[in-house]
Design a protein around this motif. Structure first.
Motif, PDB file in Angstrom:
ATOM      1  N   ARG A  12     -49.778-105.380   6.742  1.00 35.82           N
ATOM      2  CA  ARG A  12     -50.430-103.960   7.286  1.00 35.82           C
ATOM      3  C   ARG A  12     -49.213-103.070   6.693  1.00 35.82           C
ATOM      4  NH1 ARG A  12     -50.853-100.815  11.200  1.00 35.82           N
ATOM      5  NH2 ARG A  12     -50.306-102.528  13.018  1.00 35.82           N
ATOM      6  N   LEU A  13     -47.967-103.307   6.940  1.00 39.86           N
ATOM      7  CA  LEU A  13     -47.149-101.723   6.683  1.00 39.86           C
ATOM      8  C   LEU A  13     -47.167-101.862   5.682  1.00 39.86           C
ATOM      9  CD1 LEU A  13     -44.672-102.181   9.830  1.00 39.86           C
ATOM     10  CD2 LEU A  13     -46.885-100.851   9.607  1.00 39.86           C
ATOM     11  N   LEU A  14     -47.038-102.529   4.349  1.00 40.64           N
ATOM     12  CA  LEU A  14     -46.757-102.514   3.385  1.00 40.64           C
ATOM     13  C   LEU A  14     -47.871-102.507   3.026  1.00 40.64           C
ATOM     14  CD1 LEU A  14     -44.611-106.530   2.908  1.00 40.64           C
ATOM     15  CD2 LEU A  14     -43.950-103.768   2.111  1.00 40.64           C
ATOM     16  N   GLU A  22     -50.562-106.934  -2.584  1.00 44.02           N
ATOM     17  CA  GLU A  22     -51.648-108.365  -2.488  1.00 44.02           C
ATOM     18  C   GLU A  22     -49.775-108.833  -1.113  1.00 44.02           C
ATOM     19  OE1 GLU A  22     -53.711-110.260  -4.102  1.00 44.02           O
ATOM     20  OE2 GLU A  22     -54.981-109.154  -4.594  1.00 44.02           O
ATOM     21  N   PRO A  23     -49.642-107.942  -0.008  1.00 40.55           N
ATOM     22  CA  PRO A  23     -48.621-109.152   0.561  1.00 40.55           C
ATOM     23  C   PRO A  23     -48.566-110.006   0.884  1.00 40.55           C
ATOM     24  CG  PRO A  23     -48.845-106.567   1.434  1.00 40.55           C
ATOM     25  CD  PRO A  23     -49.700-106.992   0.595  1.00 40.55           C
ATOM     26  N   GLU A  24     -49.672-110.337   0.978  1.00 41.14           N
ATOM     27  CA  GLU A  24     -49.568-111.683   1.515  1.00 41.14           C
ATOM     28  C   GLU A  24     -49.540-112.789   0.661  1.00 41.14           C
ATOM     29  OE1 GLU A  24     -52.099-109.348   1.675  1.00 41.14           O
ATOM     30  OE2 GLU A  24     -52.921-109.115   3.259  1.00 41.14           O
ATOM     31  N   THR A  25     -49.333-112.321  -0.265  1.00 39.46           N
ATOM     32  CA  THR A  25     -49.062-113.892  -1.103  1.00 39.46           C
ATOM     33  C   THR A  25     -47.331-113.538  -1.833  1.00 39.46           C
ATOM     34  OG1 THR A  25     -49.237-112.047  -3.336  1.00 39.46           O
ATOM     35  CG2 THR A  25     -50.749-112.957  -2.954  1.00 39.46           C
ATOM     36  N   LEU A  26     -46.414-113.500  -0.763  1.00 43.82           N
ATOM     37  CA  LEU A  26     -45.306-113.451  -0.879  1.00 43.82           C
ATOM     38  C   LEU A  26     -44.833-114.216  -0.330  1.00 43.82           C
ATOM     39  CD1 LEU A  26     -44.354-109.794   0.349  1.00 43.82           C
ATOM     40  CD2 LEU A  26     -43.494-110.666  -1.545  1.00 43.82           C
ATOM     41  N   ASP A  30     -39.334-114.506  -1.341  1.00 42.13           N
ATOM     42  CA  ASP A  30     -39.669-113.082  -2.770  1.00 42.13           C
ATOM     43  C   ASP A  30     -38.621-112.010  -2.499  1.00 42.13           C
ATOM     44  OD1 ASP A  30     -40.784-114.737  -4.344  1.00 42.13           O
ATOM     45  OD2 ASP A  30     -42.338-113.979  -3.428  1.00 42.13           O
ATOM     46  N   ASN A  31     -37.713-111.373  -3.455  1.00 44.26           N
ATOM     47  CA  ASN A  31     -37.448-109.958  -2.977  1.00 44.26           C
ATOM     48  C   ASN A  31     -38.673-108.944  -3.106  1.00 44.26           C
ATOM     49  OD1 ASN A  31     -36.720-107.310  -3.218  1.00 44.26           O
ATOM     50  ND2 ASN A  31     -34.841-108.111  -4.309  1.00 44.26           N
ATOM     51  N   ILE A  32     -39.016-108.591  -2.144  1.00 41.83           N
ATOM     52  CA  ILE A  32     -40.058-107.717  -1.374  1.00 41.83           C
ATOM     53  C   ILE A  32     -40.771-106.503  -2.308  1.00 41.83           C
ATOM     54  CG2 ILE A  32     -41.459-106.540  -0.140  1.00 41.83           C
ATOM     55  CD1 ILE A  32     -40.152-107.869   2.315  1.00 41.83           C
ATOM     56  N   ARG A  33     -39.548-106.451  -2.798  1.00 40.14           N
ATOM     57  CA  ARG A  33     -39.307-105.185  -3.409  1.00 40.14           C
ATOM     58  C   ARG A  33     -39.766-105.193  -5.066  1.00 40.14           C
ATOM     59  NH1 ARG A  33     -35.039-100.387  -3.420  1.00 40.14           N
ATOM     60  NH2 ARG A  33     -35.730 -99.944  -5.327  1.00 40.14           N
ATOM     61  N   THR A  34     -39.282-105.964  -5.640  1.00 38.43           N
ATOM     62  CA  THR A  34     -39.263-106.201  -6.722  1.00 38.43           C
ATOM     63  C   THR A  34     -40.540-107.006  -7.351  1.00 38.43           C
ATOM     64  OG1 THR A  34     -38.041-109.104  -6.735  1.00 38.43           O
ATOM     65  CG2 THR A  34     -36.996-105.782  -7.361  1.00 38.43           C
ATOM     66  N   THR A  35     -40.774-108.098  -5.869  1.00 35.44           N
ATOM     67  CA  THR A  35     -41.867-108.604  -6.033  1.00 35.44           C
ATOM     68  C   THR A  35     -43.560-108.019  -6.752  1.00 35.44           C
ATOM     69  OG1 THR A  35     -41.351-110.650  -5.391  1.00 35.44           O
ATOM     70  CG2 THR A  35     -43.280-110.848  -5.389  1.00 35.44           C
ATOM     71  N   LEU A  36     -43.503-106.757  -5.160  1.00 34.45           N
ATOM     72  CA  LEU A  36     -44.935-106.062  -4.938  1.00 34.45           C
ATOM     73  C   LEU A  36     -44.478-104.456  -6.139  1.00 34.45           C
ATOM     74  CD1 LEU A  36     -45.152-106.339  -1.332  1.00 34.45           C
ATOM     75  CD2 LEU A  36     -47.134-107.322  -3.737  1.00 34.45           C
ATOM     76  N   GLU A  37     -42.910-104.499  -6.948  1.00 30.85           N
ATOM     77  CA  GLU A  37     -43.103-103.574  -7.416  1.00 30.85           C
ATOM     78  C   GLU A  37     -43.285-101.859  -6.591  1.00 30.85           C
ATOM     79  OE1 GLU A  37     -45.242-103.447 -11.129  1.00 30.85           O
ATOM     80  OE2 GLU A  37     -44.301-104.965 -12.065  1.00 30.85           O
ATOM     81  N   ILE A  38     -42.248-102.190  -5.617  1.00 29.03           N
ATOM     82  CA  ILE A  38     -42.022-100.695  -5.019  1.00 29.03           C
ATOM     83  C   ILE A  38     -41.126-100.122  -5.290  1.00 29.03           C
ATOM     84  CG2 ILE A  38     -42.102-100.413  -2.490  1.00 29.03           C
ATOM     85  CD1 ILE A  38     -43.593-102.261  -1.304  1.00 29.03           C
TER      86      ILE A  38
END
Lengths: 84, 397
Positions: A12-14, A22-26, A30-38
């Motif tokens: 939810r915070l992401l 879609e953080p649920e797909t992490l 996975d690196n959170i930043r690169t995967t979600l492109e944050i």
């Protein structure tokens, strides 16, 4: 809180800082930043949100410890232990 | 008397649609007041006045799409003339605009309508361009105008929305539509830049060890909300370098025009694609903390497409800084009529030779794209060396 309870909060915070991801797909590693492109700005906002949510203060040198879901959860559990 | 005109919200804007007036004739307005909402390719903008005065006449009707520079309203002011933004950019914007983006604005003579229908429409303040004619060859008849007038009476609100630009209903669709038009706006500005500006490029590598150590130290004393990002240092260093080398803080419009204020446009990428470039005004007068506050405030507003006209006008030099973990070098394209763009890649560890020794350092590759009509390599190099100098001595910023 258990891991299964924490995850939805983290997602939810992401989602708050990066609404169209879609953080649920992490996956756990996975690196959170690169995967979600944050970018660094949004990641800082995520850390602000984490700190507010869990009433903690994440120093900058710890940013490296919270790069994946797996390490972030471990970090949160460790922080929780210290405060108990 | 002040003519309040459709402002140019960047070199890539040709036209805007007046969505709503937030003032009425007789209202007193003060500098900075938002008086209208304008829809552009980059989304909705609050439009501000730049002088104190009184609204005399609202010339433009809500829903009308007009080219940049068109008079929107007449104000009575104490001082002659408003809208610094418009004044500055109007000439350049109106002179030569890329034509591939927006279809020509419909002018009244192109609309087929009977003389009687025209007269009634005028009396009832109905915009003919929004009426679908049922007469010969689609000409608008008296009956069409009267029907439109009746509808307008019933649902003035809906009517306004319907005519103010095929606005998609859900926020998501709206965002997607805006993303598309932002793409087109960027395309137009960049095509113009490539067509008109003879770019030259310079590059230098900067050892960021001291700057990063300084940031880490500064951030230890700050709460997470006040922490600084490297981009705050970059903006400050660009501002100081621009003050030292004013030839790059300028416009090229019938010759070189140096700009007194240093308003640094910072490229913000949108998650849906496309970029917006809000400007930090008078950047050289701001402290690092003030710059960071601006970043914290502007990025969320830009990403939610919620910028004001004053956020994106009068930019004198642009900075693009790639996100961490992305490419190490960026060669930018200048935003006309500006004459320079600073491009920063993401910091990476690299072998570094110094004083006959080899070491590993965090390295930032800084490039300068500059307009060769406005400056030569020597001046560009002075700018880039000044920028490097400031980043190597962060305490001087």
């Amino acid at each position: 809180m258990t891991e299964e309870e924490l995850k939805p909060v983290i997602f939810r915070l992401l989602k708050g800082v990066a609404p169209d991801t879609e953080p649920e797909t992490l996956k756990p590693d996975d690196n959170i930043r690169t995967t979600l492109e944050i970018d660094s700005f949004d990641y800082l906002q995520f850390i602000v949100a984490l700190d507010e949510q869990f009433g903690m203060d994440t120093p900058e040198e710890d940013y490296g410890k919270i790069q994946t879901l797996h390490t972030l959860l471990a970090y949160l559990f460790q922080k929780a232990k210290k405060t108990v | 008397m002040i003519e309040f005109r459709m402002p140019s919200l960047g070199a890539d804007m040709e036209a805007g649609t007046l969505v709503e007036w937030l003032v009425k004739p007789g209202d007193a307005v003060r500098r900075g007041d938002v008086i209208a909402l304008v829809d552009t390719q980059k989304g909705l903008f609050d439009i501000e006045v730049f002088e104190d005065g009184t609204v005399e006449n609202l010339v433009l009707k809500e829903g009308a799409k007009v080219p940049v520079g068109t008079v929107m309203a007449i104000l009575n002011g104490t001082k002659e003339v408003v809208q610094k933004a418009t004044k500055l950019e109007e000439a350049g914007a109106a002179r030569e605009m890329p034509r591939e983006v927006i279809a020509p604005v419909q002018t009244p003579p192109e609309i087929k309508a009977s003389p009687l229908a025209r007269r009634i429409a005028k009396d009832l303040s109905i915009d003919l361009s929004i009426i679908k004619g049922t007469g010969e060859e689609g000409a608008i008849t008296k009956a069409d105008v009267e029907n439109a007038a009746a509808e307008k009476k019933q649902t003035p609100e809906q009517e306004m929305r319907a005519e103010t630009a095929q606005q998609p209903s859900s926020p998501k669709e709206k965002t997607a539509a805006t993303a598309d038009s932002i793409r087109m706006a960027v395309a137009a500005a960049m095509s113009r830049a490539n067509r008109e500006i003879p770019h030259y490029y310079l590059e230098t590598k900067i050892d960021m060890r001291k700057a990063l150590a300084w940031l880490a130290e500064a951030n230890k004393q700050r709460s997470v909300k006040q922490r600084l990002l490297p981009v705050a240092l970059y903006i400050k260093a660009v501002a100081k370098a621009a003050a030292e080398v004013p030839q790059l803080n300028a416009y090229w419009e019938d010759g070189l025009q140096l700009k007194e204020a240093i308003n640094i446009g910072v490229v913000i990428s949108l998650r849906t694609g496309g970029i917006l470039i809000p400007a930090l005004r008078d950047a050289e007068k701001k402290s690092i903390d003030e710059i960071m506050e601006w970043i914290n405030e502007i990025i969320p507003r830009a990403r939610s497409l919620n910028l004001r006209s004053s956020d994106i006008t009068d930019t004198t030099i642009t900075l693009t800084s790639l996100a961490e973990g992305s490419a190490e070098t960026v060669y930018g394209v200048i935003y006309p009529p500006q004459v320079a763009l600073v491009g920063l890649g993401s910091i990476s560890e690299q072998p570094w030779a110094e004083n006959g020794m080899l070491d590993v350092r965090p390295v930032l590759v800084a490039t300068l794209a500059a307009d060769h009509r406005a400056s030569d390599g020597q001046i560009g190099s002075r700018f880039l060396m000044a920028f490097k100098h400031y980043l190597q001595e962060p305490e001087s910023l």
